[in-house]
Scaffold this motif. Structure first.
Motif, PDB file in Angstrom:
ATOM      1  N   ARG A 327       0.830  -1.211   0.000  1.00  0.00           N
ATOM      2  CA  ARG A 327       0.000   0.000   0.000  1.00  0.00           C
ATOM      3  C   ARG A 327       0.865   1.262   0.000  1.00  0.00           C
ATOM      4  N   GLU A 328       1.930   1.235   0.784  1.00  0.00           N
ATOM      5  CA  GLU A 328       2.809   2.405   0.838  1.00  0.00           C
ATOM      6  C   GLU A 328       3.461   2.652  -0.517  1.00  0.00           C
ATOM      7  N   ALA A 329       3.942   1.606  -1.148  1.00  0.00           N
ATOM      8  CA  ALA A 329       4.605   1.755  -2.443  1.00  0.00           C
ATOM      9  C   ALA A 329       3.625   2.167  -3.533  1.00  0.00           C
ATOM     10  N   ALA A 330       2.400   1.641  -3.453  1.00  0.00           N
ATOM     11  CA  ALA A 330       1.399   1.898  -4.499  1.00  0.00           C
ATOM     12  C   ALA A 330       0.733   3.254  -4.354  1.00  0.00           C
ATOM     13  N   ALA A 331       0.899   3.873  -3.198  1.00  0.00           N
ATOM     14  CA  ALA A 331       0.146   5.094  -2.892  1.00  0.00           C
ATOM     15  C   ALA A 331       0.321   6.186  -3.934  1.00  0.00           C
ATOM     16  N   GLY A 332       1.522   6.352  -4.456  1.00  0.00           N
ATOM     17  CA  GLY A 332       1.751   7.433  -5.412  1.00  0.00           C
ATOM     18  C   GLY A 332       1.643   7.020  -6.856  1.00  0.00           C
ATOM     19  N   LEU A 333       1.164   5.803  -7.114  1.00  0.00           N
ATOM     20  CA  LEU A 333       1.116   5.301  -8.487  1.00  0.00           C
ATOM     21  C   LEU A 333      -0.291   5.240  -9.061  1.00  0.00           C
ATOM     22  N   GLY A 334      -1.255   5.779  -8.332  1.00  0.00           N
ATOM     23  CA  GLY A 334      -2.625   5.782  -8.841  1.00  0.00           C
ATOM     24  C   GLY A 334      -3.346   4.458  -8.753  1.00  0.00           C
ATOM     25  N   LEU A 335      -2.847   3.546  -7.931  1.00  0.00           N
ATOM     26  CA  LEU A 335      -3.500   2.245  -7.774  1.00  0.00           C
ATOM     27  C   LEU A 335      -4.520   2.298  -6.649  1.00  0.00           C
ATOM     28  N   ASN A 336      -5.622   1.586  -6.839  1.00  0.00           N
ATOM     29  CA  ASN A 336      -6.625   1.482  -5.783  1.00  0.00           C
ATOM     30  C   ASN A 336      -6.150   0.506  -4.715  1.00  0.00           C
ATOM     31  N   GLN A 337      -6.495   0.786  -3.470  1.00  0.00           N
ATOM     32  CA  GLN A 337      -5.983   0.010  -2.352  1.00  0.00           C
ATOM     33  C   GLN A 337      -7.068  -0.884  -1.755  1.00  0.00           C
ATOM     34  N   PRO A 338      -6.871  -2.221  -1.774  1.00  0.00           N
ATOM     35  CA  PRO A 338      -7.852  -3.129  -1.172  1.00  0.00           C
ATOM     36  C   PRO A 338      -8.130  -2.755   0.274  1.00  0.00           C
ATOM     37  N   LEU A 339      -9.387  -2.889   0.679  1.00  0.00           N
ATOM     38  CA  LEU A 339      -9.782  -2.526   2.036  1.00  0.00           C
ATOM     39  C   LEU A 339      -9.471  -3.610   3.051  1.00  0.00           C
ATOM     40  N   SER A 340      -9.150  -4.802   2.577  1.00  0.00           N
ATOM     41  CA  SER A 340      -8.828  -5.907   3.472  1.00  0.00           C
ATOM     42  C   SER A 340      -7.542  -6.578   3.016  1.00  0.00           C
ATOM     43  N   ASP A 341      -6.900  -7.313   3.913  1.00  0.00           N
ATOM     44  CA  ASP A 341      -5.701  -8.079   3.575  1.00  0.00           C
ATOM     45  C   ASP A 341      -6.045  -9.496   3.131  1.00  0.00           C
TER      46      ASP A 341
END
Length: 382
Positions: A327-341
């Motif tokens: 999530r930290e790495a993807a944060a600045g790449l415009g990717l949506n973040q899953p709400l669960s693991d």
């Protein structure tokens, strides 16, 4: 520039590792990366253990096996991302394939039942057991074959002989009659078929349409010493995934993989494998390190008597799989973040929506061939 050494096995699903090097994504993230092409998974495991590698393309099951107390010491491993899904195929000898086709075995279940009949005929004639090859004992390939065999009424421990071989050598052993079939990563199954040494019986998507396979494994000590480096590495590979998953880049991807320093197989075989083995490299749908994948794999260890059920599976899974780092790495790449693991594995025969922020993710089908569903209890991520 932060220097690190990354190991990989010469397979198509090492694509993100080699693309990031070939196209300069590591350098763009401030990383000076040297790649090490390894002959087998034991080499990768041992070099990570001894600090000869800082990170690696690795079977998703290897660090989990160590968490379950299996195999030699590996040291702490963190996995900030998956390196795609699918990519393996099962090859059988042409003679066995003729038996399957003669019985109209046009589904995975029917083919397993056809093999059961072959096994019974061999036993009645006093012939040797059917011999199947895998690249590593604690591997997804082993679990796929066992699951498939058991579905057809075959006892994988008593009725089949298992051998471990490097994928690039499996076709030769099939040709020489030493083995009757094998499961490995692409392009080696397709090479066997192109060379006339065997026939592809099924590939990962036929078994599980969204099957986990490889991880980015980072040595725990290196991760502790270089927390920003872990994020930079993950971000570089996510960028490589964006490029590699674009159909417009398929021909160039095959050309890169075909190079001797990487996979070292003919472009035609690599392209054939990319088309047929179902490898998905999309950064949004195929790189999240799902804790539910780890738990499914550990369930297979227990199912086949390789581990006892008295472990804290959640703790082991979360010590290796690190969705927080993704999530930290993807944060600045415009990717949506899953709400669960975690999510249910199986039960989704069609395209479906995964809860995520800022928008839901449209996911590919997620279904096992036998209709099974591995249920998890998702915990929301804040």
């Amino acid at each position: 520039m932060l220097s690190l050494r990354i190991g990989f096995s010469p397979l198509n699903d090492a694509a993100l590792i080699v693309v990031a090097q070939s196209l300069g994504y590591y350098e763009g993230e401030g990383l000076d990366v040297s790649l090490s092409r390894e002959a087998n998974w034991s080499n990768i495991r041992d070099k990570l253990s001894y600090g000869l590698l800082d990170a690696a393309h690795i079977l998703a099951t290897v660090p989990l096996a160590r968490g379950l107390g299996l195999g030699p010491a590996l040291g702490r491993i963190v996995a900030p991302m998956a390196l795609g899904v699918n990519g393996n195929s099962v090859v059988v000898s042409s003679r066995l394939m003729e038996v399957f086709e003669g019985q109209g075995a046009d589904t995975l279940l029917a083919s397993a039942r056809a093999l059961r009949d072959v096994i019974q005929l061999r036993r009645g004639a006093g012939a040797a057991k059917v011999t199947l090859a895998i690249p590593f004992t604690y591997s997804p390939h082993h679990f796929v074959l066992r699951h498939w065999l058991a579905a057809g009424g075959i006892d994988p421990d008593r009725q089949v002989q298992w051998v471990v071989l490097p994928p690039s050598r499996m076709a030769d052993h099939l040709k020489d009659g030493v083995i009757d079939g094998f499961c490995s990563g692409s392009p080696w199954p397709q090479m066997a078929e192109v060379n006339g040494d065997g026939r592809v019986l099924f590939s990962d998507p036929d078994f599980w349409t969204l099957k986990p396979e490889k991880l980015l494994a980072v040595r725990g000590t290196w991760a502790d010493e270089n927390p920003d480096g872990v994020i930079a590495l993950t971000r570089a590979l996510l960028r490589a995934a964006g490029w590699a998953s674009d159909p417009a880049n398929r021909t160039e991807l095959a050309r890169i993989l075909a190079q001797g320093a990487y996979v070292g197989a003919p472009e035609a075989a690599i392209e054939l494998a990319l088309d047929r083995a179902g490898l998905i490299l999309d950064p949004q749908t195929a790189t999240f390190p799902w804790v539910s994948h780890a738990k499914w794999f550990m369930g297979q260890f227990v199912r086949w008597g390789l581990a006892t059920p008295d472990h804290d599976f959640d703790a082991i899974a979360r010590s290796v799989y690190r969705p927080d780092l993704w999530r930290e790495a993807a944060a600045g790449l415009g990717l949506n973040q899953p709400l669960s693991d975690e999510k249910d594995e199986g039960g989704q025969a069609e395209v479906w929506a995964l809860s995520a922020k800022p928008a839901d993710i449209l996911m590919p089908p997620n279904a096992l061939f036998d209709g099974g569903v591995f249920h998890c209890a998702p915990v929301a991520h804040d």
